[in-house]
Motif scaffolding. Structure first.
Motif, mmCIF file in Angstrom:
data_model
loop_
_atom_site.group_PDB
_atom_site.id
_atom_site.type_symbol
_atom_site.label_atom_id
_atom_site.label_comp_id
_atom_site.label_asym_id
_atom_site.label_seq_id
_atom_site.Cartn_x
_atom_site.Cartn_y
_atom_site.Cartn_z
ATOM 1 N N GLU A 45 0.837 -1.195 0.000
ATOM 2 C CA GLU A 45 0.000 0.000 0.000
ATOM 3 C C GLU A 45 0.877 1.251 0.000
ATOM 4 N N GLY A 46 1.968 1.199 0.775
ATOM 5 C CA GLY A 46 2.875 2.339 0.827
ATOM 6 C C GLY A 46 3.542 2.612 -0.505
ATOM 7 N N ALA A 47 3.781 1.545 -1.279
ATOM 8 C CA ALA A 47 4.402 1.720 -2.593
ATOM 9 C C ALA A 47 3.532 2.575 -3.497
ATOM 10 N N ASP A 48 2.210 2.500 -3.291
ATOM 11 C CA ASP A 48 1.287 3.322 -4.068
ATOM 12 C C ASP A 48 1.554 4.809 -3.869
ATOM 13 N N PHE A 49 2.038 5.161 -2.671
ATOM 14 C CA PHE A 49 2.240 6.564 -2.341
ATOM 15 C C PHE A 49 3.399 7.182 -3.115
ATOM 16 N N PHE A 50 4.497 6.415 -3.248
ATOM 17 C CA PHE A 50 5.665 7.020 -3.886
ATOM 18 C C PHE A 50 5.797 6.697 -5.375
ATOM 19 N N SER A 364 -3.971 -5.934 -15.412
ATOM 20 C CA SER A 364 -4.902 -6.320 -14.353
ATOM 21 C C SER A 364 -5.020 -7.834 -14.323
ATOM 22 N N GLY A 365 -5.645 -8.337 -13.268
ATOM 23 C CA GLY A 365 -5.891 -9.768 -13.193
ATOM 24 C C GLY A 365 -6.817 -10.236 -14.295
ATOM 25 N N ARG A 366 -7.773 -9.399 -14.654
ATOM 26 C CA ARG A 366 -8.701 -9.764 -15.735
ATOM 27 C C ARG A 366 -7.976 -9.846 -17.079
ATOM 28 N N ASP A 367 -7.029 -8.951 -17.303
ATOM 29 C CA ASP A 367 -6.230 -9.027 -18.536
ATOM 30 C C ASP A 367 -5.462 -10.343 -18.582
ATOM 31 N N ALA A 368 -4.850 -10.698 -17.452
ATOM 32 C CA ALA A 368 -4.088 -11.948 -17.388
ATOM 33 C C ALA A 368 -5.007 -13.142 -17.629
ATOM 34 N N TYR A 369 -6.180 -13.098 -17.040
ATOM 35 C CA TYR A 369 -7.148 -14.198 -17.188
ATOM 36 C C TYR A 369 -7.599 -14.329 -18.634
ATOM 37 N N LYS A 370 -7.754 -13.200 -19.295
ATOM 38 C CA LYS A 370 -8.144 -13.225 -20.707
ATOM 39 C C LYS A 370 -7.105 -13.970 -21.533
ATOM 40 N N LEU A 378 1.344 -19.013 -18.980
ATOM 41 C CA LEU A 378 1.947 -17.961 -18.166
ATOM 42 C C LEU A 378 1.663 -16.620 -18.814
ATOM 43 N N VAL A 379 1.775 -15.550 -18.033
ATOM 44 C CA VAL A 379 1.631 -14.207 -18.579
ATOM 45 C C VAL A 379 2.804 -13.353 -18.098
ATOM 46 N N GLN A 380 3.059 -12.276 -18.828
ATOM 47 C CA GLN A 380 4.124 -11.341 -18.440
ATOM 48 C C GLN A 380 3.631 -9.905 -18.573
ATOM 49 N N LEU A 381 4.249 -9.027 -17.794
ATOM 50 C CA LEU A 381 3.942 -7.606 -17.869
ATOM 51 C C LEU A 381 5.199 -6.795 -17.618
ATOM 52 N N TYR A 382 5.133 -5.530 -17.942
ATOM 53 C CA TYR A 382 6.218 -4.592 -17.670
ATOM 54 C C TYR A 382 5.659 -3.170 -17.624
ATOM 55 N N THR A 383 5.055 -2.717 -18.730
ATOM 56 C CA THR A 383 4.596 -1.328 -18.817
ATOM 57 C C THR A 383 3.623 -0.977 -17.698
ATOM 58 N N ALA A 384 2.770 -1.909 -17.294
ATOM 59 C CA ALA A 384 1.797 -1.614 -16.239
ATOM 60 C C ALA A 384 2.467 -1.191 -14.939
ATOM 61 N N LEU A 385 3.677 -1.700 -14.689
ATOM 62 C CA LEU A 385 4.402 -1.305 -13.477
ATOM 63 C C LEU A 385 4.782 0.170 -13.503
ATOM 64 N N VAL A 386 4.994 0.699 -14.706
ATOM 65 C CA VAL A 386 5.354 2.114 -14.844
ATOM 66 C C VAL A 386 4.255 2.997 -14.263
ATOM 67 N N TYR A 387 3.018 2.589 -14.470
ATOM 68 C CA TYR A 387 1.888 3.408 -14.065
ATOM 69 C C TYR A 387 1.236 2.973 -12.756
ATOM 70 N N LYS A 388 1.360 1.708 -12.395
ATOM 71 C CA LYS A 388 0.638 1.209 -11.225
ATOM 72 C C LYS A 388 1.536 0.793 -10.069
ATOM 73 N N GLY A 389 2.832 0.624 -10.321
ATOM 74 C CA GLY A 389 3.751 0.278 -9.251
ATOM 75 C C GLY A 389 3.606 -1.148 -8.751
ATOM 76 N N PRO A 390 4.390 -1.525 -7.723
ATOM 77 C CA PRO A 390 4.436 -2.916 -7.248
ATOM 78 C C PRO A 390 3.109 -3.442 -6.711
ATOM 79 N N LYS A 391 2.228 -2.545 -6.211
ATOM 80 C CA LYS A 391 0.957 -3.011 -5.658
ATOM 81 C C LYS A 391 0.105 -3.705 -6.718
ATOM 82 N N LEU A 392 0.453 -3.496 -7.980
ATOM 83 C CA LEU A 392 -0.254 -4.171 -9.057
ATOM 84 C C LEU A 392 -0.242 -5.683 -8.867
ATOM 85 N N LEU A 393 0.868 -6.223 -8.367
ATOM 86 C CA LEU A 393 1.012 -7.682 -8.255
ATOM 87 C C LEU A 393 -0.001 -8.317 -7.304
#
Length: 421
Positions: A45-50, A364-370, A378-393
């Motif tokens: 949650e704190g990661a969302d802040f910074f 998102s989880g729904r994207d991965a499920y799709k 398996l699925v992979q991501l990268y760009t989403a971390l740029v905008y959503k940070g570690p809390k995305l996981l």
């Protein structure tokens, strides 16, 4: 007098942002030394802040700072076990969850262990080129925040296989030491089974820009790095290296894969055998190209395909934005439909016999499920971390479990390819 690093181009605004990030990361490190299991949720949650402070920096500076933060252990660590529904076994490797970090973030294997501790089921480093090369001139990374997308033309900037081998070799040695109970004398003659460790490591191989023999470059990567990899990837789909995508043609691809497989198989391996070999393809391929790739994959018994790399196309949603016409590969949500469609076609063309890794636009989880329902194990991501940070996981894992339960699936394995059953 302004500090030296500000004179070199960073603005005061960026310097303040960097200082704020450092302070917040330091607070997180302190917190993580306390009751780690119960603080895990708070840390994410704190990661969302910074996270937004990184976007005050130019994209490449932010990327570099993120890699350094990971290498220093300043990212939140996931102490909660992954939901059992998310575990899946592919290539004899057990993944505690199907969500991986795509190649392109940790290009030089600087932060593998700490990135796995963030909660990824697998981490893929690279692309790694045989010789060090700087990549394309800067600026070469561009955000399109309105679409949460990125365009990059890095061009395989890499420290080279020697530097990466040194880092992965050191990691390998540490894990062997842990596996032996901590006594260095017990390391002699022991076999280290990376499949029993938390997290799976993929090594993505590239070619040097001016290399006259792409095959030789990939073979060199195999000879040097395969001993440290849980799986290997031949990247022939980056749009930022001249001539690279031509290797996706049927004749060229078959010749290349056979050459790389021969190099891998001529090495000595233990009872677990060599690491699986995957190929990463582009999303901009015509149907005939996909049919050729599927035929080759089946003929040579390729272990897997990653679908897909970035796209050189520009969907309507991107056009008109400030950076929308920059050259390079587009990633992020605008790529989701295109890459998933290519993946679905490949799943049908290979009759589900070749494991697929879904990559492109996952945020998102729904994207991965799709992608999982469309045939991805398996699925992979990268760009989403740029905008959503570690809390995305943790958010993705929770949502992915909800998707499984809603459709009556007890595991990821049950959901793979469900759209075609």
């Amino acid at each position: 007098m302004a500090p030296k690093y500000i004179k070199k181009g960073l603005t005061w605004r960026r310097a303040i942002a960097a200082a704020t990030i450092s302070s917040l990361l330091g607070t997180m490190v302190y917190a993580s030394t306390r009751d780690e299991a119960t603080l895990s949720s708070w840390l994410f949650e704190g990661a969302d802040f910074f996270s937004p402070f990184f976007r005050l920096l130019d994209p490449e500076t932010a990327h570099r700072l993120a890699v350094l933060s990971a290498s220093w252990g300043l990212l939140p660590r996931e102490k909660r076990p992954d939901p059992p529904e998310l575990a899946i076994t592919v290539w004899g490797r057990r993944f505690t969850n199907p969500i991986g970090l795509a190649a392109g973030f940790d290009k030089d294997a600087e932060a593998v262990e700490n990135l796995i501790l963030v909660g990824f089921g697998h981490v893929e480093v690279g692309s790694v080129t045989p010789l060090p090369q700087p990549g394309n001139p800067k600026p070469r990374v561009f955000r399109i925040p309105e679409e949460q997308a990125v365009i990059n033309r890095y061009g395989f900037n890499s420290e080279g296989i020697v530097a990466v081998a040194q880092r992965l070799g050191a990691r390998h040695g540490r894990q062997k030491l842990q596996g032996s109970g901590g006594d260095p004398k017990e390391l002699e003659g022991t076999h280290f089974d990376s499949k029993t460790q938390k997290g799976v490591l993929g090594v993505n191989l590239g070619k040097n820009k001016d290399s006259p023999d792409a095959g030789a470059d990939y073979v060199q990567g195999v000879h040097t790095l395969s001993q440290y990899a849980d799986y290997l990837v031949i990247n022939i789909s980056s749009p930022n290296t001249p001539g690279l995508r031509k290797l996706q043609g049927r004749k060229q691809l078959q010749e290349l894969i056979r050459r790389v497989l021969a190099a891998r198989d001529e090495m000595q391996w233990g009872e677990d055998g060599p690491p699986p070999l995957l190929v990463k393809i582009a999303p901009d391929l015509a149907r005939a190209d996909l049919e050729d790739i599927a035929a080759v994959a089946l003929a040579v018994h390729l272990d897997g395909l990653i679908i897909s790399n970035t796209t050189i196309s520009r969907p309507e949603s991107i056009q008109g934005h400030a950076n929308g016409n920059e050259t390079g590969g587009l990633s992020g949500p605008p790529l989701l439909e295109m890459s998933t469609d290519v993946q679905a076609q490949m799943y049908k063309l290979t009759k589900g016999k070749v494991p697929l890794v879904g990559c492109g636009g996952v945020s998102s989880g729904r994207d991965a499920y799709k992608k999982i329902r469309a045939g991805a194990s398996l699925v992979q991501l990268y760009t989403a971390l740029v905008y959503k940070g570690p809390k995305l996981l943790p958010d993705m894992k929770k949502e992915l479990v909800e998707c499984l339960k809603a459709d009556g699936f007890k595991s990821i394995e049950e959901a793979v390819g469900a759209d075609f059953r």
